[in-house]
Design an enzyme around this catalytic site. Sequence first.
Site, short mmCIF file in Angstrom:
data_model
loop_
_atom_site.label_atom_id
_atom_site.label_comp_id
_atom_site.label_asym_id
_atom_site.label_seq_id
_atom_site.Cartn_x
_atom_site.Cartn_y
_atom_site.Cartn_z
N ASP A 199 35.79 45.04 41.03
CA ASP A 199 36.08 46.17 40.14
C ASP A 199 37.40 46.83 40.52
O ASP A 199 37.50 48.05 40.63
CB ASP A 199 34.94 47.19 40.19
CG ASP A 199 34.94 48.12 38.97
OD1 ASP A 199 35.59 47.77 37.95
OD2 ASP A 199 34.31 49.19 39.03
N ILE A 200 38.41 46.00 40.73
CA ILE A 200 39.74 46.52 41.07
C ILE A 200 40.39 47.06 39.80
O ILE A 200 40.59 46.34 38.83
CB ILE A 200 40.61 45.41 41.69
CG1 ILE A 200 39.99 44.93 43.01
CG2 ILE A 200 42.04 45.91 41.94
CD1 ILE A 200 40.68 43.72 43.60
#
Length: 272
Positions: A200-201
Amino acid sequence: METDQQPEPPEEAETMPNREQIQLGDLSRSVTIEITIKNDLHDGRLIELNNKMVQQLKRMAVDKLEGGFGIVYISKQKVPGFNIPVVLKEIDLRHQIGIQSQTQKLGSVTNEKIASRMMHFGIVPLLAYHDDHANKKYYLVSPYLENGDLFQAIATDKGLSKDAMKLRWEIRTKIMYQIACAIDFMHTGNKLRGTVLHLDIKSKNIVLDAMFNARLIDFGIARELKEGDVNITVTTTNVGTLGYFSADQHYVLTKHHDYHNFGVGKYLVCIT
């Protein structure tokens, strides 16, 4: 035989090594709590708090943000004992509907603790935690970074004149380099852990300190690969954030998913 000399007071019992008195509280109420703390809070060893300490941290907070998972309490002044400003994240499972939803959220608490084992300049360390199983509340303490998240920094920067820009190109390049280093570190396993996929960058999960150094946060959906594995199979495709994560349906996750997210984020940093 009498003497004018006063008897010396008995020596205080020797305290246990690495023990400090931590004063957490405000002018109206304070609680002194004794806790074992390493000299270096960032050595990867989590400090286990109790409920009284958590309540004192809440009272010290100057900002309170509400989210879908719970509340974030922000103390912008140095907290005694930690000696730095901190963020207290409260994860409340009482509002999660269904056993599966609660189990997934509880799993995210465990995943967050993965970060505490990854000591890197590009990752915000987890300092302490408290598990309140009775009330289905879980607390995580991490350092507070002054310049907030990258998403807000970009939005603010767009409204400034060219001469007053904060996010100069050298700063943007530094941000991309530091996050790239953090990803490389996560993806390089060692004898203590396997490869870690963040999954979830995005700009809201990158925070900036006073010098605009960038660090990754929010390992709630992170996954650690077993030794020798290059991918992990999941039973759901609801991974990541829409707009960052690939639109394709994926059940087998690899390092390339983080690379894709980083590429989207790098594009946004460059064009905005």
